[in-house]
Design a protein around this motif. Sequence first.
Motif, PDB file in Angstrom:
ATOM      1  N   LEU A 282       0.847  -1.187   0.000  1.00  9.83           N
ATOM      2  CA  LEU A 282       0.000   0.000   0.000  1.00  9.83           C
ATOM      3  C   LEU A 282       0.889   1.246   0.000  1.00  9.83           C
ATOM      4  CD1 LEU A 282      -2.734  -0.970   2.644  1.00  9.83           C
ATOM      5  CD2 LEU A 282      -2.825  -1.256   0.164  1.00  9.83           C
ATOM      6  N   ARG A 283       0.510   2.257  -0.760  1.00  5.22           N
ATOM      7  CA  ARG A 283       1.271   3.512  -0.777  1.00  5.22           C
ATOM      8  C   ARG A 283       1.265   4.098   0.626  1.00  5.22           C
ATOM      9  NH1 ARG A 283      -0.851   7.630  -3.093  1.00  5.22           N
ATOM     10  NH2 ARG A 283       1.029   8.715  -3.808  1.00  5.22           N
ATOM     11  N   ASN A 284       2.452   4.381   1.151  1.00  7.32           N
ATOM     12  CA  ASN A 284       2.542   4.958   2.486  1.00  7.32           C
ATOM     13  C   ASN A 284       3.692   5.939   2.522  1.00  7.32           C
ATOM     14  OD1 ASN A 284       5.034   3.460   3.838  1.00  7.32           O
ATOM     15  ND2 ASN A 284       3.876   1.905   2.703  1.00  7.32           N
ATOM     16  N   PHE A 285       3.601   6.890   3.451  1.00  4.25           N
ATOM     17  CA  PHE A 285       4.542   7.993   3.499  1.00  4.25           C
ATOM     18  C   PHE A 285       4.940   8.266   4.945  1.00  4.25           C
ATOM     19  CE2 PHE A 285       1.794   8.340  -0.114  1.00  4.25           C
ATOM     20  CZ  PHE A 285       2.633   8.685  -1.163  1.00  4.25           C
ATOM     21  N   PHE A 286       6.235   8.390   5.167  1.00  3.79           N
ATOM     22  CA  PHE A 286       6.737   8.714   6.499  1.00  3.79           C
ATOM     23  C   PHE A 286       6.192  10.073   6.943  1.00  3.79           C
ATOM     24  CE2 PHE A 286      10.062  10.935   9.008  1.00  3.79           C
ATOM     25  CZ  PHE A 286       9.962  10.172  10.158  1.00  3.79           C
TER      26      PHE A 286
END
Length: 504
Positions: free
Chosen positions: A106-110
């Motif tokens: 899944l696209r995830n971002f810090f």
Amino acid sequence: MKPTTAISLVLALTIAHHASFAAGAGAGPRVIIVGAGISGISAGKRLSEAGITDVLILEATDHVGGRMRKENFTGVNVEVGANWVEGVNGEKMNPIWPIVNSTLRLRNFFSDFETYLAQNVYKEDGGVHDEAEVQKTIDRAHEVGESGEKLSATLPTSGRDDMSILAMQRLNDHLPNGPSSPVDMVIDYFIYDYAFAEPPRVTSLQNGVPQRTSTDFGDDSFFVADQRGYESVVHYLAGQYLDTDDSGNVADARLQLNKAVNEITYSSSGVTVETEDGSVYQADYVMVSASLGVLQSDLIQFKPQLPKWKILAIYEFDMAVYTKIFLKFPERFWPVGKGREFFLYASTRRGYYGMWQEFEVQYPDANVLLVTVTDEESRRIEQQSDNQTKAEIMEVLRSMFPDEDVPDATDILVPRWWSNRFFRGSFSNWPIGVNRYEYDQLRAPVGRVYFTGEHTSEFYNGYVHGGYLSGIDSAEILINCAQKNMCKFHVQGKCFSNDADLSL
């Protein structure tokens, strides 16, 4: 219709329901699971792994995932419920992280919440507060927080000397009368309310500081922004033991949607579960994964009534409200770039549209902002029209950016978790005075009625991984009874001077 005919019809319907339940039956006892959120689905997976496959999952809504839910907002799927994988890059692996990051990708971002925060605290009359002064406030708050961690570690595990986070702050001569200046209030809100959805005067020091999620799994958080939705995690877990279609959606007769349970009757020989549409189901055990807010409401009637110790435990915990309001604009007027994702509005009114996030990276060109409110502000906003909420927000934004031509938002999305009778809030919070004893009682079975949910997770309540792990833990309790005849749940005494066994 004659009475005998009516009785025959009811019996026929009941038999039909039971037949559909038994169609997918396997070995072992029959179990009904109330709720298809991550806890209920996780519990069902663990039961299936133990050979208990004769399960029926009754979900009140029209979807799987519970409080993990995406919603289309002006062409973009956003998360109205859980959004982050919190607790990453620590010594232990958060069990949700590999599913999100490796299995489902899944696209995830810090989320870098704090590095640039001092640069992004806006005044009520426009512009930003002095960075150095804001940083002093942040540093002092963290210094006090570290003292609070040390103090928390010295408190008796019985919880008898527990205190609120605010009391701890006062002991450290920090804001003795509570945060009063706009900057003090918004930083305090950012550190505590934004995490617990309730203020420091409510939240338990012993159960909130330090946060076991960070201690065990790490301090990093990753924002899920995938069009498949964070709920894909729940669908993935369900697919481990339930049939799915080509799109990965559950297509198994053992999952029934739009089945709101309103009555659970239990005895030493089994359980009967009724739904609002008049359906009746019978089983050997029932696993209730409804939210704490639902348990605190009158949606589900238990017959006989749950014992007083159980009811008291349910009401001693808080069901907090955390509201993520999304706004769509025809064009961008806010700053973007490195260090601009999170920004605060320092209002003289605590919690008034204070926590902001922009999505330059997550949803490029969407021109969407997110503002988060909690607790009393959430309840207030849920009771007014979206147009009124939008008007309040526009006034705040124009105060923050007086030199910009701030256009009206074209769309607004206001989730109403507190008003929704199938949730009654967003996630649980441990208030002052609640300790391990009450937690054990909250999780404990009553006869053949078992309980699970993020609120039954001792260390990770309020988190997705807490919901997932609680499903496994509660399933183990049921497995021990059904397969090993270990049907007593041990509760250590409140002050560890006496013990109690809650017999099933």
